[in-house]
Design a protein around this motif. Structure first.
Motif, PDB file in Angstrom:
ATOM      1  N   ALA A 289       0.810  -1.219   0.000  1.00 18.12           N
ATOM      2  CA  ALA A 289       0.000   0.000   0.000  1.00 18.12           C
ATOM      3  C   ALA A 289       0.844   1.270   0.000  1.00 18.12           C
ATOM      4  CB  ALA A 289      -0.945   0.005   1.194  1.00 18.12           C
ATOM      5  N   ARG A 293       1.006   6.077  -5.385  1.00 19.10           N
ATOM      6  CA  ARG A 293      -0.118   6.105  -6.308  1.00 19.10           C
ATOM      7  C   ARG A 293       0.223   6.979  -7.508  1.00 19.10           C
ATOM      8  NH1 ARG A 293      -6.219   8.332  -5.241  1.00 19.10           N
ATOM      9  NH2 ARG A 293      -7.271   7.084  -6.840  1.00 19.10           N
ATOM     10  N   GLY A 294      -0.148   6.498  -8.691  1.00 19.86           N
ATOM     11  CA  GLY A 294       0.077   7.256  -9.914  1.00 19.86           C
ATOM     12  C   GLY A 294       1.378   6.945 -10.625  1.00 19.86           C
ATOM     13  N   ASP A 300      -1.699   0.334  -9.553  1.00 26.37           N
ATOM     14  CA  ASP A 300      -2.901   0.897  -8.939  1.00 26.37           C
ATOM     15  C   ASP A 300      -4.119   0.016  -9.216  1.00 26.37           C
ATOM     16  OD1 ASP A 300      -1.405   3.047  -8.053  1.00 26.37           O
ATOM     17  OD2 ASP A 300      -2.039   4.385  -9.661  1.00 26.37           O
ATOM     18  N   ARG A 301      -4.232  -0.482 -10.456  1.00 30.83           N
ATOM     19  CA  ARG A 301      -5.364  -1.334 -10.822  1.00 30.83           C
ATOM     20  C   ARG A 301      -5.313  -2.668 -10.102  1.00 30.83           C
ATOM     21  NH1 ARG A 301      -9.798   0.315 -12.133  1.00 30.83           N
ATOM     22  NH2 ARG A 301     -10.554  -1.242 -10.669  1.00 30.83           N
ATOM     23  N   LEU A 336      -6.943   0.659   1.150  1.00 28.93           N
ATOM     24  CA  LEU A 336      -7.482   1.197  -0.099  1.00 28.93           C
ATOM     25  C   LEU A 336      -8.268   2.484   0.152  1.00 28.93           C
ATOM     26  CD1 LEU A 336      -8.497  -2.175  -1.768  1.00 28.93           C
ATOM     27  CD2 LEU A 336      -6.619  -0.664  -2.446  1.00 28.93           C
ATOM     28  N   ARG A 339      -5.600   5.076   0.301  1.00 28.81           N
ATOM     29  CA  ARG A 339      -5.003   5.353  -1.019  1.00 28.81           C
ATOM     30  C   ARG A 339      -5.930   6.162  -1.907  1.00 28.81           C
ATOM     31  NH1 ARG A 339      -0.572   2.707  -3.239  1.00 28.81           N
ATOM     32  NH2 ARG A 339      -1.465   2.892  -5.325  1.00 28.81           N
ATOM     33  N   THR A 340      -7.221   5.879  -1.837  1.00 30.57           N
ATOM     34  CA  THR A 340      -8.143   6.431  -2.828  1.00 30.57           C
ATOM     35  C   THR A 340      -9.078   7.512  -2.290  1.00 30.57           C
ATOM     36  OG1 THR A 340      -9.897   4.799  -2.389  1.00 30.57           O
ATOM     37  CG2 THR A 340      -8.161   4.176  -3.960  1.00 30.57           C
TER      38      THR A 340
END
Length: 401
Positions: A289, A293-294, A300-301, A336, A339-340
């Motif tokens: 984790a 990100r990015g 990420d998927r 998650l 992260r999102t």
């Protein structure tokens, strides 16, 4: 097939109620205090003894050190009020471990040995002697040939990261980077696929595992967590290797993803595709984790699709703990969410929390005693419940000590 349906069950559907959960945490704290015997021990649960003679455990994973840390943490969070003093009891827990180690021999292990217990001792007391012993143990465990988190450097080096974060002392940075060199030296091209893997010499088997308990994810975790301490070139290589290997080994079904226990030969009786922290998607998510990100759309998927598998599979029938239970799987949802920012992941974590509470009640009724441990039982559950209230994702005994 991404999971075995008979290992899972549908969430109970009990509505999330923060006040109910807070009362449950206080009840768990009261039970821990009531169950503590005069010698400072909690009874080992039959499921943790696995047929062995009854005896107390002392380690971070299974015994008093993990419970004392959890109670100390929950008291600091305002979730429980304690009559006992964890900082006093941790000294006894360490001495008791040396006299009667959990695994039959005194070992450095982060989870089952000295390093985990000494980290809790330092955290609760600031004991200088504990820090000196920790440094020696982590340094001497660098060449451990098991090449996995439970016994070897990928576990004990997490102790160096904790001590660096707590103290700022540069010697812990150097010790962590010495461990990184060992992991990099043993992170080699696999004969079974196009990618780099570690080989585990584990319990009489030579294997290449992928999970957080014994394999790839558990080894990558401290590297990702401490990536900012590495040179940029190595950090870039770490991210590339991590994304490539997890992409190549992923099992896919629609928008779901899981991973097998390993590649190549398997340990006897360990070929099942699991969905739990120690093997499978939950541990992959919690271990990786910290992957930025990015940086990799594919990575990420993968993490989102792994979360979809965990939700689709449902809570584990086996229990409610962290290592192979509902709470451990729920931490993937909390990761998650962090992260999102998608509140659906927090809602799923809370649904698993309510289900885990029901599992705990049924197990308590069946055995007539609580399960007094951090990674298999009630202490880990209590911290998970508090994290679901707070919406935080730091896994107890690993991300947070």
């Amino acid at each position: 097939m991404l999971f075995e349906a008979d290992r899972h069950e549908a969430p109970s559907g009990a509505p999330w109620e923060a006040q109910v959960v807070a009362r449950a945490i206080r009840g768990l704290g009261d039970d821990f205090e009531s169950a503590l015997d005069a010698g400072g021990h909690w009874p080992a649960h039959a499921l943790d003894l696995e047929g062995e003679q009854a005896r107390p455990f002392h380690s971070l994973y299974l015994g008093a050190a993990g419970v004392l840390w959890a109670l100390w943490h929950l008291e600091r969070a305002g979730a429980v009020e304690l009559r006992i003093a964890p900082d006093a009891l941790i000294r006894r827990a360490y001495d008791d471990y040396l006299a009667a180690p959990d695994t039959g021999a005194v070992v450095p292990s982060y989870y089952l040995g000295e390093v985990g217990i000494l980290l809790v001792r330092w955290r609760l007391t600031g004991d200088a002697a504990a820090a000196e012993r920790l440094y020696t143990l982590i340094r001497d465990n660098i060449p451990n040939p098991t090449n996995e988190a439970l016994w070897a450097a990928p576990g004990t080096m997490v102790g160096a990261l904790h001590m660096l974060e707590w103290t700022g002392d540069e010697r812990w940075r150097s010790l962590f980077l010495d461990n990184v060199e060992q992991l990099w030296k043993t992170w080699l091209p696999s004969p079974y696929l196009d990618g780099h893997l570690w080989t585990q010499d584990l319990y009489g088997s030579i294997v290449q595992l992928l999970g957080a308990g014994h394999g790839y994810a558990g080894n990558v975790y401290p590297l990702l967590r401490g990536a900012a301490l590495m040179p940029a070139e190595r950090r870039d290589a770490l991210l590339q290797r991590c994304a490539d290997l997890l992409g190549r080994t992923a099992l896919r079904d629609g928008d779901g993803v899981n991973w097998p226990p390993g590649v190549g030969p398997t340990r006897p009786g360990r070929a099942s595709v699991l969905v739990q922290w120690c093997h499978g998607a939950p541990g992959i998510v919690t271990a990786t984790a910290d992957f930025p990100r990015g940086v990799s759309a594919a990575m990420d998927r993968l993490l989102l699709d792994a979360g979809a598998t965990i939700w689709r599979a449902g809570p584990l029938v086996k229990g409610y703990g962290l290592c192979h239970g509902t709470a451990g799987n729920g931490y993937a949802f909390l990761k998650l969410y962090r992260r999102t920012g998608d509140a659906n992941w927090l809602a799923r974590a809370r649904a698993f929390a309510m289900h885990a509470l029901g599992q705990r009640e049924r197990m308590r009724a069946r055995y007539g005693v609580g399960r007094y441990s951090l990674w298999t039982g009630d202490a880990g559950l209590a911290v998970y419940l508090q994290d679901c209230i707070d919406g935080t994702d730091r896994m107890p005994g690993l991300d947070r000590l």
